[in-house]
Design an enzyme around this catalytic site. Sequence first.
Site, short mmCIF file in Angstrom:
data_model
loop_
_atom_site.label_atom_id
_atom_site.label_comp_id
_atom_site.label_asym_id
_atom_site.label_seq_id
_atom_site.Cartn_x
_atom_site.Cartn_y
_atom_site.Cartn_z
N CYS A 198 0.80 -1.24 0.00
CA CYS A 198 0.00 0.00 0.00
C CYS A 198 0.83 1.28 0.00
CB CYS A 198 -0.94 0.00 1.20
SG CYS A 198 -1.96 -1.47 1.25
C1 UGA Z 1 -1.19 0.82 5.45
C2 UGA Z 1 -1.90 1.87 6.31
O1 UGA Z 1 -1.29 1.91 7.59
C3 UGA Z 1 -3.39 1.55 6.44
O2 UGA Z 1 -4.05 2.58 7.16
C4 UGA Z 1 -4.00 1.44 5.04
O3 UGA Z 1 -5.38 1.13 5.08
C5 UGA Z 1 -3.27 0.36 4.27
O4 UGA Z 1 -1.87 0.72 4.18
C6 UGA Z 1 -3.87 0.29 2.89
O5 UGA Z 1 -3.76 1.25 2.13
O6 UGA Z 1 -4.57 -0.69 2.60
P1 UGA Z 1 -0.19 -1.62 5.88
O7 UGA Z 1 0.35 -1.54 4.50
O8 UGA Z 1 -0.88 -2.85 6.33
O9 UGA Z 1 -1.23 -0.42 6.15
O10 UGA Z 1 1.05 -1.41 6.84
P2 UGA Z 1 1.57 -0.35 7.92
O11 UGA Z 1 1.28 -0.84 9.27
O12 UGA Z 1 1.11 1.01 7.57
O13 UGA Z 1 3.15 -0.44 7.69
C7 UGA Z 1 3.73 -0.08 6.44
C8 UGA Z 1 5.23 -0.14 6.52
O14 UGA Z 1 5.74 0.93 7.30
C9 UGA Z 1 5.81 -1.42 7.13
O15 UGA Z 1 6.89 -1.86 6.32
C10 UGA Z 1 6.28 -0.98 8.50
O16 UGA Z 1 7.34 -1.76 8.98
C11 UGA Z 1 6.72 0.45 8.22
N1 UGA Z 1 6.71 1.33 9.42
C12 UGA Z 1 5.55 1.59 10.08
C13 UGA Z 1 7.90 1.92 9.86
O17 UGA Z 1 8.97 1.71 9.26
N2 UGA Z 1 7.87 2.74 10.95
C14 UGA Z 1 6.73 3.01 11.61
O18 UGA Z 1 6.78 3.78 12.61
C15 UGA Z 1 5.55 2.42 11.18
#
Ligand code: UGA
Length: 415
Positions: free
Chosen positions: A260
């Site tokens: 995403c």
């Molecule tokens: C993301 C959004 O958080 C959701 O709100 C959205 O609905 C979804 O995309 C979508 O468009 O369907 P998701 O892809 O499941 O959700 O994952 P996240 O939890 O957002 O994490 C994304 C990436 O960011 C991961 O690789 C995670 O490790 C990284 N991340 C997250 C960081 O490096 N640091 C952080 O503080 C948080």
Amino acid sequence: MRISVIGAGYVGLVTGACLAKLGNKVLLIDINEGTVQAINNGICPVYEEGLAELLRQVKVEASSDYRRIIESELILICVGTISSKDGAISVGQVEEAAKQIAEVLKEKEDYCVICVKSTVTPGTTEEVVIPILEKSGRRIGTDFGVCLNPEFLSEAKAVRDFLNPARVIIGEYDERSGDMLLNLHKNLDVPVLRTDLRIAEMIKLASNAFLATKISFINEIGNICKQLGIDVYEVAKGMGLDERIGSKFLNAGIGFGGSCLPKDLRGLCARAREIGYEPKLLQEVLNLNDEQASKLIELLKKHITLKQATVGILGLAFKPETDDVRDSRATKIVKTLLEEGAIVKAYDPMAVENFRKLFPRIDYVPKEEVLNCHAILILTECQEFNDLDYKGKIVIDGRRIEKAREAQIYEGICW
Ligand code: UGA
């Protein structure tokens, strides 16, 4: 309400199962016969926390026959969108779903609402989806309505996110269409914003772009902090106490992946360029994210020569508690390691089978065996990585696993 959900991938399945739990009669439509059979046999075809259990509790039927949606009051389009070569969000599957729905609309006598939940760029519902639906000969506003209701589900927490949403955004063609969606959420205690279709489309993309920006921002602060000998995690703690900033998504590390954030950000940049605007900040968020992965390899090279060295990888998924490896940091890092002649031994609690499809020739080993490599890279913050014995090892940490600090040589990517 009688609801059809088009697309039984991760979003469609979670949406369908949760809507069934809320008392609706749900039919899932998917062109993949294997997926349809699995669902009808009570098997959950994707891994998502709590979903298999929920699918066993509720009654959800699946079919590959679009004609069965004719009874529906609400039809949700939950098919996938992908990045095309220039980064634009390609909506081929959304178009195909709309065409199939239009065929059924020709025969349908009662009013229904078609709602897009797939992530699309602003203007897609009005310029692509509605014209296809109108080809049915039925009139929008009278015979059918249209909404855009973005999903905000995080993988690994999607069921919880659906049932306890932070907000519901209803992009509506007209009030009658939006009322149907509002009715759907009436049992959830949640702020609702009703708006037009294009604004709703942009809210979704801008939200993911903001989250990605927050991550690249704290990673950049982390890179500066590392040089200055300052702990970025303490800095983030202090910043997060300000309500305007908030403490979430301030975990500095190796950057973001998944299906995403990178795709949506690239899609927004591509759309901006189409209209002649260069999205400097958003492009830099992507650049920084790419560089963060390369940085980890550079740190590793300070300690070992990659050619012929064994490098252990802890964490192959794009984040913990999922088997999803799409655009995961590990895909980029393993590719570089192999190009540089390293021998890779990898472990992940859930994602090995999916990663093996991309890299069939690397060694997949138990986590204890990863520790026997010349050096270890930590790429996700799985809780269980805190239970390993890192003493005497070389560890480059992309996710801040506290226990790993006891390694003989320990370097955090930006701390
Ligand atoms: C993301 C959004 O958080 C959701 O709100 C959205 O609905 C979804 O995309 C979508 O468009 O369907 P998701 O892809 O499941 O959700 O994952 P996240 O939890 O957002 O994490 C994304 C990436 O960011 C991961 O690789 C995670 O490790 C990284 N991340 C997250 C960081 O490096 N640091 C952080 O503080 C948080």
